[in-house]
Design a protein around this motif. Structure first.
Motif, PDB file in Angstrom:
ATOM      1  N   TRP A 169       0.840  -1.194   0.000  1.00 14.93           N
ATOM      2  CA  TRP A 169       0.000   0.000   0.000  1.00 14.93           C
ATOM      3  C   TRP A 169       0.878   1.249   0.000  1.00 14.93           C
ATOM      4  O   TRP A 169       0.563   2.264   0.616  1.00 14.93           O
ATOM      5  N   ILE A 170       1.996   1.139  -0.734  1.00 15.12           N
ATOM      6  CA  ILE A 170       2.880   2.271  -0.970  1.00 15.12           C
ATOM      7  C   ILE A 170       2.850   2.647  -2.442  1.00 15.12           C
ATOM      8  O   ILE A 170       2.632   3.800  -2.808  1.00 15.12           O
ATOM      9  N   SER A 171       3.016   1.633  -3.286  1.00 15.17           N
ATOM     10  CA  SER A 171       3.048   1.859  -4.738  1.00 15.17           C
ATOM     11  C   SER A 171       1.870   1.237  -5.469  1.00 15.17           C
ATOM     12  O   SER A 171       1.409   1.766  -6.477  1.00 15.17           O
ATOM     13  N   TYR A 172       1.374   0.091  -4.970  1.00 16.64           N
ATOM     14  CA  TYR A 172       0.418  -0.692  -5.744  1.00 16.64           C
ATOM     15  C   TYR A 172      -1.019  -0.635  -5.220  1.00 16.64           C
ATOM     16  O   TYR A 172      -1.958  -0.739  -5.991  1.00 16.64           O
ATOM     17  N   PHE A 173      -1.196  -0.532  -3.910  1.00 16.18           N
ATOM     18  CA  PHE A 173      -2.538  -0.499  -3.298  1.00 16.18           C
ATOM     19  C   PHE A 173      -3.357  -1.727  -3.716  1.00 16.18           C
ATOM     20  O   PHE A 173      -4.501  -1.628  -4.140  1.00 16.18           O
TER      21      PHE A 173
END
Length: 259
Positions: A235-239
């Protein structure tokens, strides 16, 4: 193997690797709000929620103190369990030091090792964060021995929380993979140690699904005709997250752009 009965019309949700607090509390606040929005969106049909670790970039429980902040996510988790939705938490390499707070305050059981579940008597799951498993990850395996050592934890506990938390956050954020500053890359099945770990487990016992976090990379790999490996991403780049509807497991992306 633990048994879990999924009511008709309900689903099981899986998510991991939020690293809230990194690189700063201010910078991670939009991600925290987005994750709370996701939890709101699944509340209506969630039969269970599995959080597979590293919700926080650092978490350490002193006897009377826990890290400051994270009010929105902690409040939302309490709301969901109060509503009767079971939540299961698997510690990651950034929150090894959970010791009762989630159980006592949020009614969320916490696991320090992978667990096996049989859902509706038909579908088997092997679930864990993924750190320290398989033939690689040797550096972390060495560090974990230190992090989980009771003597080392005792000494750290004697640091004033302001100093202890600041030190741990500094060390964590300087790891670029952990803080989300570098993109994880697919190494190929023969070099993905969690894939190799899952294949070795299959030599001992069948599981329909292996679900891990830790790699910060959404992956779906067919291990054999009847078994599948899923990595949840982050849940930093891709969610990204996984959802099981009682028959099929899918990897999905939360596309709500509002925080």
């Amino acid at each position: 193997m633990k048994k879990l009965q999924l009511p008709s019309g309900k689903k099981i949700y899986f998510a991991s690797d939020n690293h809230l607090g990194a690189p700063t509390s201010k910078d991670s606040l939009p991600r925290e709000k987005k994750f709370v929005s996701w939890l709101n969106s699944i509340k209506k049909d969630a039969g269970a929620i599995f959080l597979l670790g590293d919700l926080f970039d650092f978490w350490f429980e002193y006897k009377t103190v826990v890290p400051r902040g994270f009010t929105r996510i902690l409040g939302k988790l309490a709301e969901l369990t109060d509503a009767g939705i079971p939540i299961f938490y698997f510690v990651g390499n950034h929150d090894l030091w959970m010791n009762g707070y989630f159980e006592e305050e949020l009614n969320i059981p916490v696991f320090h090792k992978p667990q096996q579940y049989l859902v509706n008597e038909t579908t088997s799951f092997f679930i864990g964060h993924g750190d320290g498993l398989g033939p690689d990850d040797k550096g972390f395996k060495r560090m974990k021995k230190v992090f989980t050592n009771p003597v080392a934890q005792w000494f750290f506990r004697w640091l004033h929380p302001d100093w202890g938390v600041r030190l741990a956050q500094h060390l964590s954020i300087n790891n670029k993979i952990i803080s989300g500053e570098a993109d994880a890359k697919f190494l190929g099945e023969d070099k993905e140690w969690l894939v190799q770990y899952a294949k070795r487990k299959l030599e001992q016992q069948h599981y329909d699904h292996f679900i891990f976090g830790h790699r910060h990379l959404p992956l779906e790999i067919q291990l054999n005709e009847n078994s599948r490996y899923t990595n949840l991403g982050d849940w930093i780049s891709y969610f990204t997250y996984a959802v099981f509807d009682g028959e099929k497991l899918t990897l999905e992306k939360f596309r709500n752009s509002s925080p």
